[in-house]
Write a protein that holds these residues in place. Structure first.
Motif, PDB file in Angstrom:
ATOM      1  N   SER A   1     -51.053  55.463 100.352  1.00 13.59           N
ATOM      2  CA  SER A   1     -51.567  54.166  99.864  1.00 13.59           C
ATOM      3  C   SER A   1     -50.116  53.080  99.111  1.00 13.59           C
ATOM      4  O   SER A   1     -49.635  52.278  99.290  1.00 13.59           O
ATOM      5  CB  SER A   1     -52.591  53.749  99.020  1.00 13.59           C
ATOM      6  OG  SER A   1     -52.866  52.658  98.674  1.00 13.59           O
ATOM      7  N   SER A   2     -49.618  54.226  98.113  1.00 12.19           N
ATOM      8  CA  SER A   2     -48.624  53.578  97.527  1.00 12.19           C
ATOM      9  C   SER A   2     -47.181  53.301  98.471  1.00 12.19           C
ATOM     10  O   SER A   2     -46.522  52.402  98.208  1.00 12.19           O
ATOM     11  CB  SER A   2     -48.194  54.568  96.229  1.00 12.19           C
ATOM     12  OG  SER A   2     -48.936  55.000  95.458  1.00 12.19           O
ATOM     13  N   GLN A   3     -46.955  54.128  99.367  1.00 14.26           N
ATOM     14  CA  GLN A   3     -46.034  54.018 100.160  1.00 14.26           C
ATOM     15  C   GLN A   3     -46.036  52.980 101.025  1.00 14.26           C
ATOM     16  O   GLN A   3     -45.057  52.058 101.332  1.00 14.26           O
ATOM     17  CB  GLN A   3     -45.817  55.400 101.035  1.00 14.26           C
ATOM     18  CG  GLN A   3     -45.352  56.538 100.428  1.00 14.26           C
ATOM     19  CD  GLN A   3     -45.153  57.652 101.486  1.00 14.26           C
ATOM     20  OE1 GLN A   3     -45.636  57.658 102.399  1.00 14.26           O
ATOM     21  NE2 GLN A   3     -44.732  58.929 100.812  1.00 14.26           N
ATOM     22  N   ALA A   4     -47.459  52.689 101.826  1.00 12.61           N
ATOM     23  CA  ALA A   4     -47.573  51.417 102.187  1.00 12.61           C
ATOM     24  C   ALA A   4     -47.386  50.244 101.814  1.00 12.61           C
ATOM     25  O   ALA A   4     -46.850  49.235 101.868  1.00 12.61           O
ATOM     26  CB  ALA A   4     -49.113  51.745 102.976  1.00 12.61           C
ATOM     27  N   ASP A   5     -47.919  50.091 100.522  1.00 17.98           N
ATOM     28  CA  ASP A   5     -47.877  49.079  99.507  1.00 17.98           C
ATOM     29  C   ASP A   5     -46.355  48.796  99.306  1.00 17.98           C
ATOM     30  O   ASP A   5     -46.023  47.705  99.011  1.00 17.98           O
ATOM     31  CB  ASP A   5     -48.497  49.406  98.149  1.00 17.98           C
ATOM     32  CG  ASP A   5     -50.113  49.307  98.120  1.00 17.98           C
ATOM     33  OD1 ASP A   5     -50.448  49.017  99.508  1.00 17.98           O
ATOM     34  OD2 ASP A   5     -51.006  49.833  97.580  1.00 17.98           O
TER      35      ASP A   5
ATOM     36  N   ASP B   1     -49.045  41.155 110.201  1.00 18.27           N
ATOM     37  CA  ASP B   1     -48.742  42.330 109.321  1.00 18.27           C
ATOM     38  C   ASP B   1     -49.710  42.106 108.089  1.00 18.27           C
ATOM     39  O   ASP B   1     -50.364  43.111 107.612  1.00 18.27           O
ATOM     40  CB  ASP B   1     -47.605  42.559 108.971  1.00 18.27           C
ATOM     41  CG  ASP B   1     -46.651  42.978 110.175  1.00 18.27           C
ATOM     42  OD1 ASP B   1     -47.126  43.562 111.207  1.00 18.27           O
ATOM     43  OD2 ASP B   1     -45.378  42.885 109.938  1.00 18.27           O
ATOM     44  N   PHE B   2     -49.641  41.121 107.483  1.00 22.37           N
ATOM     45  CA  PHE B   2     -50.303  40.752 106.165  1.00 22.37           C
ATOM     46  C   PHE B   2     -51.856  40.793 106.539  1.00 22.37           C
ATOM     47  O   PHE B   2     -52.674  41.368 105.815  1.00 22.37           O
ATOM     48  CB  PHE B   2     -49.873  39.636 105.499  1.00 22.37           C
ATOM     49  CG  PHE B   2     -48.421  39.580 104.907  1.00 22.37           C
ATOM     50  CD1 PHE B   2     -47.924  40.789 104.828  1.00 22.37           C
ATOM     51  CD2 PHE B   2     -47.927  38.351 104.958  1.00 22.37           C
ATOM     52  CE1 PHE B   2     -46.649  40.992 104.118  1.00 22.37           C
ATOM     53  CE2 PHE B   2     -46.732  38.606 104.343  1.00 22.37           C
ATOM     54  CZ  PHE B   2     -45.979  39.880 104.075  1.00 22.37           C
ATOM     55  N   SER B   3     -52.240  40.224 107.751  1.00 19.77           N
ATOM     56  CA  SER B   3     -53.699  40.104 108.302  1.00 19.77           C
ATOM     57  C   SER B   3     -54.316  41.497 108.596  1.00 19.77           C
ATOM     58  O   SER B   3     -55.411  41.768 107.814  1.00 19.77           O
ATOM     59  CB  SER B   3     -53.849  39.106 109.206  1.00 19.77           C
ATOM     60  OG  SER B   3     -53.453  38.078 108.927  1.00 19.77           O
ATOM     61  N   GLU B   4     -53.521  42.256 109.200  1.00 18.55           N
ATOM     62  CA  GLU B   4     -53.907  43.588 109.557  1.00 18.55           C
ATOM     63  C   GLU B   4     -54.044  44.442 107.912  1.00 18.55           C
ATOM     64  O   GLU B   4     -55.256  45.251 107.957  1.00 18.55           O
ATOM     65  CB  GLU B   4     -53.074  44.337 110.350  1.00 18.55           C
ATOM     66  CG  GLU B   4     -52.659  43.795 111.684  1.00 18.55           C
ATOM     67  CD  GLU B   4     -52.006  44.174 112.806  1.00 18.55           C
ATOM     68  OE1 GLU B   4     -51.181  45.332 112.021  1.00 18.55           O
ATOM     69  OE2 GLU B   4     -51.944  44.158 113.880  1.00 18.55           O
ATOM     70  N   GLU B   5     -53.056  44.451 107.107  1.00 13.44           N
ATOM     71  CA  GLU B   5     -53.120  44.990 105.970  1.00 13.44           C
ATOM     72  C   GLU B   5     -54.334  44.438 105.046  1.00 13.44           C
ATOM     73  O   GLU B   5     -54.968  45.296 104.337  1.00 13.44           O
ATOM     74  CB  GLU B   5     -51.800  44.709 105.331  1.00 13.44           C
ATOM     75  CG  GLU B   5     -51.692  45.631 103.925  1.00 13.44           C
ATOM     76  CD  GLU B   5     -51.764  47.027 103.983  1.00 13.44           C
ATOM     77  OE1 GLU B   5     -52.214  47.662 102.970  1.00 13.44           O
ATOM     78  OE2 GLU B   5     -51.448  47.738 105.137  1.00 13.44           O
TER      79      GLU B   5
ATOM     80  N   GLN C   1     -57.403  46.235 106.340  1.00 11.03           N
ATOM     81  CA  GLN C   1     -57.667  47.452 105.940  1.00 11.03           C
ATOM     82  C   GLN C   1     -57.942  47.774 104.657  1.00 11.03           C
ATOM     83  O   GLN C   1     -58.697  48.535 104.338  1.00 11.03           O
ATOM     84  CB  GLN C   1     -56.125  48.313 106.613  1.00 11.03           C
ATOM     85  CG  GLN C   1     -55.890  48.347 107.978  1.00 11.03           C
ATOM     86  CD  GLN C   1     -54.467  49.053 108.059  1.00 11.03           C
ATOM     87  OE1 GLN C   1     -53.751  49.310 107.342  1.00 11.03           O
ATOM     88  NE2 GLN C   1     -54.031  49.038 109.442  1.00 11.03           N
ATOM     89  N   GLN C   2     -57.343  46.980 103.828  1.00 10.22           N
ATOM     90  CA  GLN C   2     -57.594  47.101 102.477  1.00 10.22           C
ATOM     91  C   GLN C   2     -58.990  46.617 101.993  1.00 10.22           C
ATOM     92  O   GLN C   2     -59.810  47.317 101.448  1.00 10.22           O
ATOM     93  CB  GLN C   2     -56.718  46.158 101.551  1.00 10.22           C
ATOM     94  CG  GLN C   2     -55.242  46.627 101.636  1.00 10.22           C
ATOM     95  CD  GLN C   2     -54.911  48.143 100.889  1.00 10.22           C
ATOM     96  OE1 GLN C   2     -55.755  48.398 100.043  1.00 10.22           O
ATOM     97  NE2 GLN C   2     -53.962  48.558 101.318  1.00 10.22           N
ATOM     98  N   LEU C   3     -59.499  45.583 102.669  1.00  6.33           N
ATOM     99  CA  LEU C   3     -60.988  45.239 102.529  1.00  6.33           C
ATOM    100  C   LEU C   3     -61.982  46.358 103.171  1.00  6.33           C
ATOM    101  O   LEU C   3     -63.012  46.814 102.520  1.00  6.33           O
ATOM    102  CB  LEU C   3     -61.368  43.939 103.285  1.00  6.33           C
ATOM    103  CG  LEU C   3     -60.541  42.670 102.724  1.00  6.33           C
ATOM    104  CD1 LEU C   3     -60.989  41.514 103.524  1.00  6.33           C
ATOM    105  CD2 LEU C   3     -61.200  42.403 101.296  1.00  6.33           C
ATOM    106  N   ALA C   4     -61.570  46.831 104.072  1.00  8.41           N
ATOM    107  CA  ALA C   4     -62.528  48.071 104.711  1.00  8.41           C
ATOM    108  C   ALA C   4     -62.519  49.256 103.740  1.00  8.41           C
ATOM    109  O   ALA C   4     -63.271  49.891 103.312  1.00  8.41           O
ATOM    110  CB  ALA C   4     -61.809  48.744 106.149  1.00  8.41           C
TER     111      ALA C   4
END
Length: 218
Positions: A23-27, A71-75, A78-81
């Motif tokens: 998660s940290s790497q993705a952020d 990209d931001f919408s997909e992220e 994912q974060q909401l899920a």
């Protein structure tokens, strides 16, 4: 539960440990993209800047913006899920800890009640012996005495229909592993503990399912 842990220690053991680095790497990657896009906007996102840009440059900038939005919408999805998963996991853990404490409290109450009963029974037997010593028994046995013996044996085997709990002190086998119990395992344990608290006859069935699916999976 056999060797039931302290609720605070149990809560610490159940804390989520995996997935933090990913998660940290993705952020971090997402933050770099946002910074680069912000720098582009700061340099060009003005009336004068856009006026001096060619058609190809405007098209390229539009593609960057649309790509960033995707990209931001997909992220975000994912974060909401992931947030929903964590909320559900937290709810399951809280339910497990709550019912575990309730069962432990009921077990303590039952031990104190049984201790009090044994003490009262001892005093009653002592008084009865004193009274019997002062008078000769007319009969060796009586129907009332035999009935009391039978009822006492039944209560010891199955528990009485009153305050005794047949399933409250059920021992739940637990195998400590390197990783914390999964959400599914905690749900099964919670169901067993709740049935124990309610002295529900489903305890043996739930316990068998837990052993076959978690401790001895085929």
């Amino acid at each position: 539960m056999q060797n039931s842990p302290d609720p605070e220690e149990e809560e610490e053991v159940l804390e989520e440990e995996d997935g933090g680095e990913t998660s940290s790497q993705a952020d971090s990657v997402l933050l770099q993209e946002m910074q680069a896009l912000t720098q582009t906007f700061n340099n060009n996102w003005s009336y004068e800047g856009l006026r001096h840009m060619s058609g190809s440059e405007l098209t390229e900038l539009l593609d960057q913006v649309e790509g960033a939005i995707r990209d931001f919408s997909e992220e975000l999805v994912q974060q909401l899920a992931r947030r929903d998963e964590l909320e559900f996991e937290k709810e399951v853990k809280n339910s497990f800890i709550t019912v575990l404490i309730e069962v432990q409290n009921k077990q303590k109450e039952q031990r104190e009640l049984m201790k009090k009963r044994r003490k009262e029974k001892g005093l009653s037997l002592q008084s009865s012996r004193i009274e019997k010593g002062n008078q000769m028994p007319l009969k060796r046995f009586s129907m009332e005495g035999i009935s009391n013996i039978l009822q006492s044996g039944i209560r010891q085997t199955f528990g009485s229909s009153g305050t005794d709990k047949q399933y409250l002190n059920t021992v739940i086998p637990y195998e400590k592993k390197a990783s914390p119990p999964s959400v599914e395992d905690l749900q099964m344990l919670t169901n067993i503990l709740f049935a124990m608290k309610e002295d529900n006859e489903k305890v043996p069935t739930l316990l068998t399912d837990y052993i076959l699916k978690v401790l001895c999976p085929t």
